[in-house]
Design an enzyme around this catalytic site. Structure first.
Site, PDB file in Angstrom:
ATOM      1  N   CYS A 153      -0.254   3.974   2.387  1.00 10.48           N
ATOM      2  CA  CYS A 153       0.090   3.691   3.788  1.00 10.48           C
ATOM      3  C   CYS A 153       1.583   3.954   4.045  1.00 10.48           C
ATOM      4  O   CYS A 153       1.955   4.541   5.051  1.00 10.48           O
ATOM      5  CB  CYS A 153      -0.185   2.237   4.143  1.00 10.48           C
ATOM      6  SG  CYS A 153      -1.820   1.668   3.696  1.00 10.48           S
ATOM      7  N   ASP A 154       2.445   3.497   3.140  1.00 15.18           N
ATOM      8  CA  ASP A 154       3.880   3.435   3.457  1.00 15.18           C
ATOM      9  C   ASP A 154       4.777   4.292   2.567  1.00 15.18           C
ATOM     10  O   ASP A 154       5.980   4.393   2.840  1.00 15.18           O
ATOM     11  CB  ASP A 154       4.350   1.969   3.363  1.00 15.18           C
ATOM     12  CG  ASP A 154       3.626   1.091   4.383  1.00 15.18           C
ATOM     13  OD1 ASP A 154       3.305   1.602   5.470  1.00 15.18           O
ATOM     14  OD2 ASP A 154       3.365  -0.088   4.090  1.00 15.18           O
ATOM     15  N   CYS A 171       0.832  -1.202   0.000  1.00 13.36           N
ATOM     16  CA  CYS A 171       0.000   0.000   0.000  1.00 13.36           C
ATOM     17  C   CYS A 171       0.872   1.260   0.000  1.00 13.36           C
ATOM     18  O   CYS A 171       1.480   1.595   1.015  1.00 13.36           O
ATOM     19  CB  CYS A 171      -0.916  -0.052   1.223  1.00 13.36           C
ATOM     20  SG  CYS A 171      -1.844   1.424   1.547  1.00 13.36           S
TER      21      CYS A 171
HETATM   22  C1  LIG Z   1       1.211  -5.249   5.628  1.00 10.69           C
HETATM   23  C2  LIG Z   1       0.009  -4.357   5.578  1.00 10.69           C
HETATM   24  C3  LIG Z   1       0.108  -3.042   6.011  1.00 10.69           C
HETATM   25  C4  LIG Z   1      -0.996  -2.210   5.967  1.00 10.69           C
HETATM   26  N1  LIG Z   1      -0.848  -0.939   6.413  1.00 10.69           N
HETATM   27  C5  LIG Z   1      -1.924  -0.126   6.413  1.00 10.69           C
HETATM   28  C6  LIG Z   1      -1.808   1.213   6.900  1.00 10.69           C
HETATM   29  O1  LIG Z   1      -0.731   1.658   7.313  1.00 10.69           O
HETATM   30  N2  LIG Z   1      -2.924   1.971   6.885  1.00 10.69           N
HETATM   31  C7  LIG Z   1      -4.130   1.532   6.415  1.00 10.69           C
HETATM   32  O2  LIG Z   1      -5.107   2.274   6.440  1.00 10.69           O
HETATM   33  N3  LIG Z   1      -4.266   0.277   5.952  1.00 10.69           N
HETATM   34  C8  LIG Z   1      -3.192  -0.547   5.928  1.00 10.69           C
HETATM   35  N4  LIG Z   1      -3.309  -1.819   5.432  1.00 10.69           N
HETATM   36  C9  LIG Z   1      -4.620  -2.233   4.893  1.00 10.69           C
HETATM   37  C10 LIG Z   1      -5.537  -2.632   6.062  1.00 10.69           C
HETATM   38  O3  LIG Z   1      -4.880  -3.554   6.875  1.00 10.69           O
HETATM   39  C11 LIG Z   1      -6.844  -3.209   5.536  1.00 10.69           C
HETATM   40  O4  LIG Z   1      -7.464  -2.273   4.686  1.00 10.69           O
HETATM   41  C12 LIG Z   1      -7.794  -3.543   6.686  1.00 10.69           C
HETATM   42  O5  LIG Z   1      -7.177  -4.391   7.613  1.00 10.69           O
HETATM   43  C13 LIG Z   1      -9.066  -4.228   6.169  1.00 10.69           C
HETATM   44  O6  LIG Z   1      -9.856  -4.469   7.265  1.00 10.69           O
HETATM   45  P1  LIG Z   1     -11.022  -5.552   7.255  1.00 10.69           P
HETATM   46  O7  LIG Z   1     -11.614  -5.511   8.608  1.00 10.69           O
HETATM   47  O8  LIG Z   1     -11.875  -5.341   6.079  1.00 10.69           O
HETATM   48  O9  LIG Z   1     -10.313  -6.958   7.000  1.00 10.69           O
HETATM   49  P2  LIG Z   1      -9.005  -7.678   7.524  1.00 10.69           P
HETATM   50  O10 LIG Z   1      -8.118  -6.792   8.307  1.00 10.69           O
HETATM   51  O11 LIG Z   1      -8.451  -8.356   6.320  1.00 10.69           O
HETATM   52  O12 LIG Z   1      -9.589  -8.782   8.517  1.00 10.69           O
HETATM   53  C14 LIG Z   1     -10.341  -9.849   8.044  1.00 10.69           C
HETATM   54  C15 LIG Z   1     -10.766 -10.696   9.205  1.00 10.69           C
HETATM   55  O13 LIG Z   1     -11.676 -11.696   8.755  1.00 10.69           O
HETATM   56  C16 LIG Z   1     -11.341 -12.933   9.375  1.00 10.69           C
HETATM   57  N5  LIG Z   1     -11.880 -14.010   8.541  1.00 10.69           N
HETATM   58  C17 LIG Z   1     -11.642 -14.307   7.242  1.00 10.69           C
HETATM   59  N6  LIG Z   1     -12.352 -15.399   6.872  1.00 10.69           N
HETATM   60  C18 LIG Z   1     -13.048 -15.801   7.975  1.00 10.69           C
HETATM   61  C19 LIG Z   1     -13.955 -16.863   8.250  1.00 10.69           C
HETATM   62  N7  LIG Z   1     -14.287 -17.768   7.316  1.00 10.69           N
HETATM   63  N8  LIG Z   1     -14.472 -16.967   9.499  1.00 10.69           N
HETATM   64  C20 LIG Z   1     -14.170 -16.068  10.451  1.00 10.69           C
HETATM   65  N9  LIG Z   1     -13.330 -15.017  10.250  1.00 10.69           N
HETATM   66  C21 LIG Z   1     -12.773 -14.897   9.026  1.00 10.69           C
HETATM   67  C22 LIG Z   1      -9.815 -12.891   9.469  1.00 10.69           C
HETATM   68  O14 LIG Z   1      -9.349 -13.837  10.442  1.00 10.69           O
HETATM   69  C23 LIG Z   1      -9.621 -11.445   9.909  1.00 10.69           C
HETATM   70  O15 LIG Z   1      -9.786 -11.333  11.293  1.00 10.69           O
HETATM   71  C24 LIG Z   1      -2.225  -2.685   5.472  1.00 10.69           C
HETATM   72  C25 LIG Z   1      -2.336  -4.001   5.031  1.00 10.69           C
HETATM   73  C26 LIG Z   1      -1.230  -4.843   5.077  1.00 10.69           C
HETATM   74  C27 LIG Z   1      -1.340  -6.265   4.603  1.00 10.69           C
END
Ligand SMILES: Cc1cc2nc3c(=O)[nH]c(=O)nc-3n(C[C@H](O)[C@H](O)[C@H](O)COP(=O)(O)OP(=O)(O)OC[C@H]3O[C@@H](n4cnc5c(N)ncnc54)[C@H](O)[C@@H]3O)c2cc1C
Length: 321
Positions: free
Chosen positions: A144-145, A141
């Protein structure tokens, strides 16, 4: 376990990233008694990063793990039930007011409302040291970075719209951007290609793939291979941005809920409702554009409010069966 299997619940949330926890806090405060299933990655994607620098309200930034731990503590303050299980199957009702069955292994619980917040998983190149250096020079991203690489040399991998957008964004911050494209053409739109071609600090290398990631404690160099010239080269970079797509975590919903061609859940343009009554989607799982922690938390809030309104509309709010 503390789950009530016979009861028809109001709000089950699948996923414990920012979208899931945000939804849980809003739902709990609306007295929907939410239950959140964490899945295999409690806390979600942010638990893989050391620095969350762009979430509003943290003047000095915050470690991703600490941030998600705070979200969990906040949810617990409102008595959200947190279940460390993965949902393996769902049976959804297509009728308004109908009951959805949510399975984890042999067991299941029932609910009139379901919030899907299962996120997405970025694609990796499959190279040694790649996972080790996530947050230590490797990123998915630029928004982000990119800031951490001001006036430095970075590389972006990919040839689609996302990669070109990342390269364009980084070219405004960094001294030089290598854009590494495996094929001999871009998949991206013509408009983006024109923008990239006009940038004199973006160096496009077609027919090029990364073969090695080099560094001790932090990414330092990458070794690349040009398949047309059949030669190897090593370039020094401070950051590598991998932009070869995300896989939405929607396998268990395939054929049961409307998805787009890449598997992301389709939601209404104005809210978080899906094509199934009582089922809402929040965060990266329905987001093809932003994929940020703050937008995920925002849509989590929306999903809880949308579900609350839905339950009122079917007169089931606060009903215990
Ligand atoms: C390395 C990295 C760095 C990042 N840095 C930033 C940053 O600095 N700033 C920023 O804004 N964004 C950043 N992001 C992006 C950010 O992390 C995501 O946009 C955000 O986490 C998405 O949130 P979410 O809740 O949609 O899903 P996720 O964070 O992807 O969480 C998904 C959840 O669903 C659960 N899950 C999946 N399938 C199932 C199932 N079948 N049953 C039960 N649970 C399930 C998983 O276990 C997890 O807990 C970064 C991403 C990465 C990979």
């Amino acid at each position: 376990m503390f789950l009530e299997y016979k009861k028809v619940h109001n709000c089950i949330i699948i996923g414990s990233g920012p979208a899931g926890y945000s939804a849980s806090i809003y739902a709990a405060r609306s007295e929907l008694n939410p239950i959140i299933f964490t899945g295999d990655q409690p806390g979600g994607q942010l638990t893989t990063t050391t620095s969350l620098d762009n979430f509003l309200g943290f003047p000095n930034g915050i470690n991703g793990v600490d941030f998600m731990e705070n979200c969990k503590k906040q949810a617990k303050r409102f008595n959200v039930k947190i279940v460390e299980k993965t949902i393996t199957k769902v049976t959804l009702s297509y009728k308004k007011g109908g009951i959805h069955y949510i399975f984890f292994g042999e067991k299941y619980i029932k609910s009139r409302g379901l919030i899907i917040a299962t996120g997405s998983t970025p694609n990796f190149l499959g190279l040694k040291k790649e996972k080790k250096f996530v947050g230590l020079g490797i990123s998915f991203c630029s928004i982000c970075d990119g800031f951490f690489h001001k006036n430095k040399v970075v590389a972006v991998v990919g040839g689609g719209d996302t990669a070109l957008e990342e390269a364009n964004y980084l070219s405004k911050i960094c001294k030089k951007v290598f854009l590494l494209v495996r094929k001999n053409y871009f998949k991206a739109s013509k408009i983006l290609q024109n923008i990239i071609n006009k940038k004199n600090n973006i160096c496009v290398l077609f027919n090029t793939s990364i073969v090695e990631i080099i560094g001790k404690d932090f990414l330092e160099e990458i070794k690349i291979y040009n398949k047309q010239k059949q030669n190897y080269k090593t370039i020094s970079i401070s950051g590598l941005f991998i932009a070869i797509g995300h896989i939405p975590n929607t396998k268990i919903f395939s054929g049961k809920i409307n998805l787009d061609k890449n598997g992301f859940i389709l939601v209404d343009t104005r809210d978080t409702s899906t094509n199934i009554p009582g089922v809402f989607a929040a965060g990266d799982v329905q987001d093809i554009n932003y994929k940020q922690a703050i937008t995920s938390a925002g849509t989590g809030c929306m999903a809880a409010i949308d579900l609350d309104k839905y339950l009122y509309s079917i007169n089931k709010k606060k009903l215990n069966e």
